[in-house]
Design a protein around this motif. Structure first.
Motif, PDB file in Angstrom:
ATOM      1  N   SER A  18      -0.399  -6.804  -6.537  1.00 52.92           N
ATOM      2  CA  SER A  18       0.807  -5.989  -6.378  1.00 52.92           C
ATOM      3  C   SER A  18       0.543  -4.482  -6.367  1.00 52.92           C
ATOM      4  CB  SER A  18       1.793  -6.308  -7.517  1.00 52.92           C
ATOM      5  OG  SER A  18       1.241  -5.973  -8.770  1.00 52.92           O
ATOM      6  N   THR A  19      -0.678  -4.061  -6.700  1.00 50.19           N
ATOM      7  CA  THR A  19      -0.949  -2.623  -6.814  1.00 50.19           C
ATOM      8  C   THR A  19      -0.671  -1.881  -5.518  1.00 50.19           C
ATOM      9  OG1 THR A  19      -2.636  -3.018  -8.495  1.00 50.19           O
ATOM     10  CG2 THR A  19      -2.712  -0.910  -7.358  1.00 50.19           C
ATOM     11  N   ALA A  20      -1.202  -2.390  -4.404  1.00 48.57           N
ATOM     12  CA  ALA A  20      -1.010  -1.705  -3.125  1.00 48.57           C
ATOM     13  C   ALA A  20       0.468  -1.651  -2.743  1.00 48.57           C
ATOM     14  CB  ALA A  20      -1.817  -2.406  -2.033  1.00 48.57           C
ATOM     15  N   THR A  21       1.212  -2.727  -3.055  1.00 51.66           N
ATOM     16  CA  THR A  21       2.635  -2.742  -2.730  1.00 51.66           C
ATOM     17  C   THR A  21       3.394  -1.741  -3.588  1.00 51.66           C
ATOM     18  OG1 THR A  21       2.391  -5.096  -2.233  1.00 51.66           O
ATOM     19  CG2 THR A  21       4.628  -4.251  -2.448  1.00 51.66           C
ATOM     20  N   ARG A  22       2.996  -1.601  -4.853  1.00 49.45           N
ATOM     21  CA  ARG A  22       3.616  -0.608  -5.718  1.00 49.45           C
ATOM     22  C   ARG A  22       3.381   0.792  -5.157  1.00 49.45           C
ATOM     23  NH1 ARG A  22       7.455  -0.672  -9.399  1.00 49.45           N
ATOM     24  NH2 ARG A  22       6.544  -2.553 -10.342  1.00 49.45           N
ATOM     25  N   ALA A  23       2.149   1.060  -4.724  1.00 49.03           N
ATOM     26  CA  ALA A  23       1.844   2.369  -4.142  1.00 49.03           C
ATOM     27  C   ALA A  23       2.643   2.587  -2.851  1.00 49.03           C
ATOM     28  CB  ALA A  23       0.347   2.473  -3.865  1.00 49.03           C
ATOM     29  N   TYR A  24       2.784   1.534  -2.037  1.00 54.29           N
ATOM     30  CA  TYR A  24       3.543   1.601  -0.784  1.00 54.29           C
ATOM     31  C   TYR A  24       5.004   1.950  -1.065  1.00 54.29           C
ATOM     32  CZ  TYR A  24       5.410  -0.166   3.708  1.00 54.29           C
ATOM     33  OH  TYR A  24       6.045  -0.307   4.913  1.00 54.29           O
ATOM     34  N   LEU A  25       5.573   1.325  -2.106  1.00 55.83           N
ATOM     35  CA  LEU A  25       6.962   1.587  -2.477  1.00 55.83           C
ATOM     36  C   LEU A  25       7.124   3.028  -2.974  1.00 55.83           C
ATOM     37  CD1 LEU A  25       9.873   0.658  -3.101  1.00 55.83           C
ATOM     38  CD2 LEU A  25       9.026  -0.183  -5.295  1.00 55.83           C
ATOM     39  N   LEU A  26       6.217   3.493  -3.816  1.00 54.86           N
ATOM     40  CA  LEU A  26       6.288   4.860  -4.332  1.00 54.86           C
ATOM     41  C   LEU A  26       6.186   5.883  -3.203  1.00 54.86           C
ATOM     42  CD1 LEU A  26       4.015   4.423  -7.480  1.00 54.86           C
ATOM     43  CD2 LEU A  26       6.468   4.945  -7.503  1.00 54.86           C
ATOM     44  N   HIS A  27       5.319   5.596  -2.233  1.00 58.17           N
ATOM     45  CA  HIS A  27       5.195   6.487  -1.082  1.00 58.17           C
ATOM     46  C   HIS A  27       6.502   6.522  -0.287  1.00 58.17           C
ATOM     47  CE1 HIS A  27       3.500   8.628   2.277  1.00 58.17           C
ATOM     48  NE2 HIS A  27       3.575   7.583   3.090  1.00 58.17           N
ATOM     49  N   ALA A  28       7.140   5.360  -0.135  1.00 59.19           N
ATOM     50  CA  ALA A  28       8.416   5.312   0.581  1.00 59.19           C
ATOM     51  C   ALA A  28       9.505   6.060  -0.172  1.00 59.19           C
ATOM     52  CB  ALA A  28       8.837   3.855   0.781  1.00 59.19           C
ATOM     53  N   GLN A  29       9.377   6.143  -1.501  1.00 56.41           N
ATOM     54  CA  GLN A  29      10.362   6.863  -2.314  1.00 56.41           C
ATOM     55  C   GLN A  29      10.056   8.359  -2.399  1.00 56.41           C
ATOM     56  OE1 GLN A  29       9.739   4.448  -5.833  1.00 56.41           O
ATOM     57  NE2 GLN A  29      11.718   3.418  -5.570  1.00 56.41           N
ATOM     58  N   GLY A  30       8.967   8.792  -1.755  1.00 60.43           N
ATOM     59  CA  GLY A  30       8.602  10.197  -1.777  1.00 60.43           C
ATOM     60  C   GLY A  30       7.882  10.633  -3.039  1.00 60.43           C
ATOM     61  N   LYS A  31       7.434   9.672  -3.839  1.00 58.66           N
ATOM     62  CA  LYS A  31       6.713   9.990  -5.077  1.00 58.66           C
ATOM     63  C   LYS A  31       5.220   9.987  -4.775  1.00 58.66           C
ATOM     64  CE  LYS A  31      10.381   7.766  -7.778  1.00 58.66           C
ATOM     65  NZ  LYS A  31      10.731   6.663  -8.717  1.00 58.66           N
ATOM     66  N   GLU A  32       4.768  11.018  -4.116  1.00 57.07           N
ATOM     67  CA  GLU A  32       3.426  11.010  -3.538  1.00 57.07           C
ATOM     68  C   GLU A  32       2.301  10.957  -4.584  1.00 57.07           C
ATOM     69  OE1 GLU A  32       3.545  10.363  -0.575  1.00 57.07           O
ATOM     70  OE2 GLU A  32       5.593  10.988  -0.151  1.00 57.07           O
ATOM     71  N   GLN A  33       2.404  11.779  -5.617  1.00 60.00           N
ATOM     72  CA  GLN A  33       1.324  11.793  -6.600  1.00 60.00           C
ATOM     73  C   GLN A  33       1.252  10.470  -7.360  1.00 60.00           C
ATOM     74  OE1 GLN A  33      -1.059  14.288  -6.849  1.00 60.00           O
ATOM     75  NE2 GLN A  33      -2.019  12.594  -7.963  1.00 60.00           N
ATOM     76  N   GLU A  34       2.418   9.890  -7.669  1.00 57.91           N
ATOM     77  CA  GLU A  34       2.417   8.586  -8.330  1.00 57.91           C
ATOM     78  C   GLU A  34       1.805   7.527  -7.420  1.00 57.91           C
ATOM     79  OE1 GLU A  34       5.932   7.290 -10.511  1.00 57.91           O
ATOM     80  OE2 GLU A  34       6.756   9.307 -10.243  1.00 57.91           O
ATOM     81  N   ALA A  35       2.125   7.602  -6.139  1.00 57.79           N
ATOM     82  CA  ALA A  35       1.560   6.646  -5.181  1.00 57.79           C
ATOM     83  C   ALA A  35       0.043   6.779  -5.132  1.00 57.79           C
ATOM     84  CB  ALA A  35       2.161   6.873  -3.794  1.00 57.79           C
TER      85      ALA A  35
ATOM     86  N   VAL B 238      -1.511   5.267  -8.436  1.00 50.27           N
ATOM     87  CA  VAL B 238      -1.474   3.804  -8.481  1.00 50.27           C
ATOM     88  C   VAL B 238      -2.478   3.215  -7.499  1.00 50.27           C
ATOM     89  CG1 VAL B 238      -0.057   1.774  -7.982  1.00 50.27           C
ATOM     90  CG2 VAL B 238       0.887   3.671  -9.316  1.00 50.27           C
ATOM     91  N   ALA B 239      -2.502   3.751  -6.279  1.00 49.79           N
ATOM     92  CA  ALA B 239      -3.431   3.238  -5.269  1.00 49.79           C
ATOM     93  C   ALA B 239      -4.881   3.433  -5.704  1.00 49.79           C
ATOM     94  CB  ALA B 239      -3.185   3.926  -3.932  1.00 49.79           C
ATOM     95  N   ALA B 240      -5.191   4.596  -6.256  1.00 47.13           N
ATOM     96  CA  ALA B 240      -6.565   4.877  -6.685  1.00 47.13           C
ATOM     97  C   ALA B 240      -6.990   3.957  -7.824  1.00 47.13           C
ATOM     98  CB  ALA B 240      -6.693   6.332  -7.112  1.00 47.13           C
ATOM     99  N   SER B 241      -6.078   3.686  -8.759  1.00 39.45           N
ATOM    100  CA  SER B 241      -6.421   2.813  -9.881  1.00 39.45           C
ATOM    101  C   SER B 241      -6.698   1.386  -9.403  1.00 39.45           C
ATOM    102  CB  SER B 241      -5.294   2.811 -10.916  1.00 39.45           C
ATOM    103  OG  SER B 241      -4.129   2.184 -10.398  1.00 39.45           O
ATOM    104  N   GLY B 242      -5.954   0.945  -8.407  1.00 38.11           N
ATOM    105  CA  GLY B 242      -6.144  -0.419  -7.913  1.00 38.11           C
ATOM    106  C   GLY B 242      -7.460  -0.630  -7.201  1.00 38.11           C
ATOM    107  N   LEU B 243      -7.994   0.421  -6.618  1.00 37.70           N
ATOM    108  CA  LEU B 243      -9.228   0.286  -5.849  1.00 37.70           C
ATOM    109  C   LEU B 243     -10.430  -0.061  -6.727  1.00 37.70           C
ATOM    110  CD1 LEU B 243      -8.719   3.223  -3.345  1.00 37.70           C
ATOM    111  CD2 LEU B 243      -8.941   0.802  -2.755  1.00 37.70           C
ATOM    112  N   GLY B 244     -10.289   0.077  -8.041  1.00 41.12           N
ATOM    113  CA  GLY B 244     -11.403  -0.247  -8.929  1.00 41.12           C
ATOM    114  C   GLY B 244     -11.549  -1.721  -9.214  1.00 41.12           C
TER     115      GLY B 244
ATOM    116  N   ASN C 243      -4.321   0.650   0.300  1.00 44.99           N
ATOM    117  CA  ASN C 243      -4.401   1.704  -0.714  1.00 44.99           C
ATOM    118  C   ASN C 243      -5.012   2.986  -0.160  1.00 44.99           C
ATOM    119  OD1 ASN C 243      -3.176   0.628  -3.009  1.00 44.99           O
ATOM    120  ND2 ASN C 243      -5.017  -0.447  -3.639  1.00 44.99           N
ATOM    121  N   GLU C 244      -6.106   2.848   0.590  1.00 38.19           N
ATOM    122  CA  GLU C 244      -6.754   4.040   1.158  1.00 38.19           C
ATOM    123  C   GLU C 244      -5.816   4.764   2.108  1.00 38.19           C
ATOM    124  OE1 GLU C 244      -9.349   5.319   0.130  1.00 38.19           O
ATOM    125  OE2 GLU C 244     -10.760   3.815  -0.586  1.00 38.19           O
ATOM    126  N   LEU C 245      -5.089   4.018   2.926  1.00 39.29           N
ATOM    127  CA  LEU C 245      -4.193   4.656   3.893  1.00 39.29           C
ATOM    128  C   LEU C 245      -2.979   5.273   3.216  1.00 39.29           C
ATOM    129  CD1 LEU C 245      -4.326   2.115   6.869  1.00 39.29           C
ATOM    130  CD2 LEU C 245      -5.671   4.193   6.494  1.00 39.29           C
TER     131      LEU C 245
END
Length: 770
Positions: free
Chosen positions: A587-604, A607-613, A625-627
């Motif tokens: 769900s990490t990438a989807t959470r980042a995708y949702l945050l990006h859609a909400q305009g919460k760029e730094q949070e996105a 979240v995306a960076a943490s999931g990549l580990g 996540n990278e995109l």
């Protein structure tokens, strides 16, 4: 006593070590009377009047007197303890000359309520426990040289017990050897300790609770079921012999390492049956508190091999995916003849070390797949598949369990071994199930190029095209076509349209069926019109209602639903759906995708960076996540950083063949990051959405007209012109409650959650409504 007597403070000291005679009140007063008489402080001769004579003598003694009562836990142990405590407290309160010192192994009223009315100093075992500095000082006193590390080890191994530490140092001096925690010396100390403990219940508690590494209060009750466990636990904790630590599962107790080892050795020498009895007693408790791995652990330590094998068989998926390293360790304890004859133990010993994660912290968080999926895949048909060995059968089960635990590399390894067996033994069943499993693992993990390459296998291609119609062929055909569709959509291949249209419906609504819904959802996210995506939303919602909660299939379907809801502008609804899913690498990438859609760029980005580990993250999610990070940085005006991140995503795409996340980016962002590079622009082929390319499975409504009754069709038609139940009720001449009931049925059959969704999903039923 020697220390107290050596104090030259002019205070008369009377020392009385109590024994079992003091367990009854008359015996205690008699012993105290004798001690005072010997000290010429009480000359009463009447044995029946010892208590009043002692109390009178002490109350009227005018000179300072120090009374030391050792082994005070014996005083009134069987009868009269409260009265004895009360009498002594009253003496201390009323006599200015009396100083009372007691040494006890159990909690008494003197220590608790006594502190409310008299001046009291409590010296607990923790206050007396020796640290490394104390050990060094004692060693120096005995003429022994220790390093700080040696002193620290000695204190830790023995829990700082002064008597045990002193004994080990003295033993080293006498034996002329290096001072260490000598097993023979500790055993002698334990023998003396147990011999000094007159309570049979306490001795039983000591030797039985030393069997497990640590135990809880409930475990103590199971190990010592005579009703005294909690009392003995409290007394030993107060005495300093037991350590207590707070864990996420509550308080846990343990003995210092050397003390526990000594207790176990002594118990095994005199009562070898105790170890087995304890582990058998703990099996039932482990079933409630730890699950199958705890039961297995105690069954193995109790050498209950039949029970252990039954647990491994019945709980194979859970043990394999959630406790693989424990399973590997426990398998080593089985006798050789059992290990070599059981196929699951063979798989554990030969293959599981290569399949298990390196870290126990990375064990699967998912609820194991329900047995019905494995049964449908293998077990129900296995009696007909005689050419395949038992070990291969277990490898197939293991591969399936690993797939739905998110361990795709482990699954690919297991199925590759199955396929190797099929090639070596000319076993068609193993070959098909092996390559079908490899295809599933690679497609599920988003490794599109590898999955599509496996489809080139002639035998697999023949089965997918509709070749043989035996049970195995039908199973591989259904699963293989789903995986072909997922891989083709992930790679944005032209054949994706045909592949999705060729999906066969699985026979039951299980995880395989959910993956078919997932494949259509992936397709709709790229190639579908808004109406197609709305239909896919309905299908995904319906699928969620059929899946077991807590599994990876639920998260896979749920995140796909969130993705489509975001694409449809229903961001708030998408957030509600995502919040109901467990946070995981799925769900990490989807959470980042949702945050990006909400305009919460730094949070996105965070979240995306943490999931990549997480090594288990699929190629699909890694690229996503990278995109997302690249797009968020672009929106924040950090162009150079955005292009650098975009390049990392491109590398993943080239390595795996994954392309679909590029299609989910806003076109202007993708173009800005790709520049005019033709190779980069080719990563996002513009999908065609003409009717000719729409597969029937995507353009069809989720229900057939016959699933709606005539009345429900009327309700649906009335809903077109009504805002809700009240309008439908007025149009059809029914009560509002009846209209609500009909609407609930309509929504459920359509897979809709609102009026607007129901109207979109019902398009195409116009003729039937009329």
């Amino acid at each position: 006593m020697q220390w107290l007597s050596g104090e030259d403070d002019g205070v008369t000291t009377v020392y009385l070590p109590l024994d079992e005679e003091a367990r009854l009140a008359p015996g205690f007063w008699g012993a105290l009377h004798g001690a005072l008489t010997a000290a010429r402080l009480d000359d009463a001769a009447d044995a029946d009047a010892q208590r009043p004579a002692v109390l009178d003598a002490l109350a009227h003694h005018e000179q300072p007197l120090r009374l030391v009562l050792d082994n005070y836990h014996e005083a009134g142990h069987l009868d009269g303890r409260t009265e004895i405590d009360d009498d002594l407290l009253e003496l201390v309160r009323t006599s200015a000359a009396l100083e009372l010192v007691v040494a006890t192994r159990s909690l008494r009223t003197l220590e608790t309520t006594g502190a409310l009315s008299v001046d009291l100093t409590v010296v607990r075992p923790d206050d007396l426990a020796m640290g490394a500095e104390d050990v060094l000082a004692l060693a120096e006193l005995h003429g022994v040289t220790l390093t700080e590390d040696q002193a620290s080890d000695l204190a830790m191994e023995l829990g700082g017990w002064p008597a045990a530490v002193r004994l080990c140092i003295a033993s080293g001096v006498v034996g002329g050897r290096e001072t260490t925690v000598d097993a023979a010396t500790v055993d002698g100390f334990i023998e003396t300790l147990l011999g000094d403990v007159r309570s049979h219940a306490l001795r039983e508690f000591l030797v039985r609770t030393a069997v497990p590494d640590e135990f809880s209060a409930s475990a103590a009750r199971a190990i010592v079921p005579d009703g005294t466990a909690i009392r003995e636990l409290r007394n030993l904790r107060v005495s300093g012999l037991l350590r207590e630590r707070e864990t996420v599962d509550g308080l846990r107790y343990s003995y210092p390492p050397a003390i526990r080892d000594g207790l176990r050795r002594v118990a095994l020498e005199h009562h070898p049956e105790i170890e087995r009895e304890v582990h058998v007693a703990l099996m039932a408790l482990a079933a409630q508190e730890e699950g199958p791995v705890g039961v297995l652990r105690h069954a193995v330590r109790a050498q209950e091999w039949d029970t252990a094998l039954r647990i491994i068989e019945e709980e194979w998926s859970a043990l394999l995916t959630q406790h693989p390293n424990d399973l590997i360790d426990l398998a080593r304890s089985f006798p050789r003849e059992i290990a070599e004859s059981d196929p699951r133990l063979q798989v554990v010993r030969r293959h599981l070390p290569r399949m298990a994660p390196a870290s126990t912290a990375e064990a699967s968080p998912w609820t194991p797949t329900g047995a019905h999926f494995v049964d449908a895949a293998v077990n129900q048909r296995w009696q007909e598949l005689r050419e395949t060995t038992d070990e291969v059968h277990v490898l197939i089960q293991s591969g399936l369990a690993a797939i739905f635990a998110g361990e795709q590399e482990a699954a690919a390894y297991a199925f590759e071994r199955v396929r190797d067996h099929g090639l070596q033994q000319d076993d068609r069943t193993a070959r098909l199930l092996g390559i079908g499993g490899m295809l599933t693992a690679k497609a599920f993990h988003g490794e599109a190029d590898l999955a599509l390459r496996l489809l080139d296998d002639p035998e697999l291609a023949d089965v997918l095209a509709g070749g043989d119609d035996d049970e195995v062929s039908r199973l591989v055909r259904v699963g293989g076509r789903i995986m072909r569709a997922i891989a083709a959509v992930d790679a944005l291949r032209p054949e994706a349209h045909e592949a999705v249209a060729a999906i066969l419906e699985p026979g039951r609504r299980d995880e395989l069926w959910a993956l078919a819904i997932h494949a259509r959802g992936l397709y709709a996210s790229v190639y579908g019109s808004p109406e197609d995506q709305a239909r896919a939303v309905g299908q995904l919602r319906a699928a969620l209602r059929h899946l077991e909660p807590g599994g990876i299939a639920e998260s896979t379907i749920g995140t796909q639903l969130v993705e489509l809801l975001v694409a449809g502008g229903m961001v708030d609804v998408a957030e509600q759906v995502l919040d109901r899913l467990a946070d995981s690498f799925v769900s990490t990438a989807t959470r980042a995708y949702l945050l990006h859609a909400q305009g919460k760029e730094q949070e996105a980005i965070d979240v995306a960076a943490s999931g990549l580990g997480d090594r288990r993250m699929s190629a699909r999610s890694r690229l996503m996540n990278e995109l997302i990070i690249a797009a968020a940085l672009h929106r924040l005006g950090q162009g150079t950083a955005a292009r650098r991140r975009f390049t990392r995503g491109v590398r993943i795409a080239y390595e795996t063949g994954q392309r679909r996340p590029f299609a989910l980016m806003r076109a202007e962002v993708f173009t800005a990051l790709a520049g005019n590079d033709p190779e980069l622009l080719a990563l996002r082929p513009v999908p065609s959405t003409t009717e000719a390319q729409q597969p029937p499975s995507v353009s069809a409504v989720p229900v057939v007209p016959s699933e709606l009754s005539a009345r429900e069709l009327q309700v649906l038609a009335a809903l077109q012109d009504s805002a809700g139940p009240a309008g439908v009720a007025a149009a059809l001449g029914m009560s509002v409650n009846t209209a609500k009931t009909h609407l609930r049925h309509v929504y459920r059959k359509l897979g809709a959650s609102s009026r607007d969704e129901a109207l979109v999903l019902s398009r195409g039923l116009g003729q039937e409504r009329r």
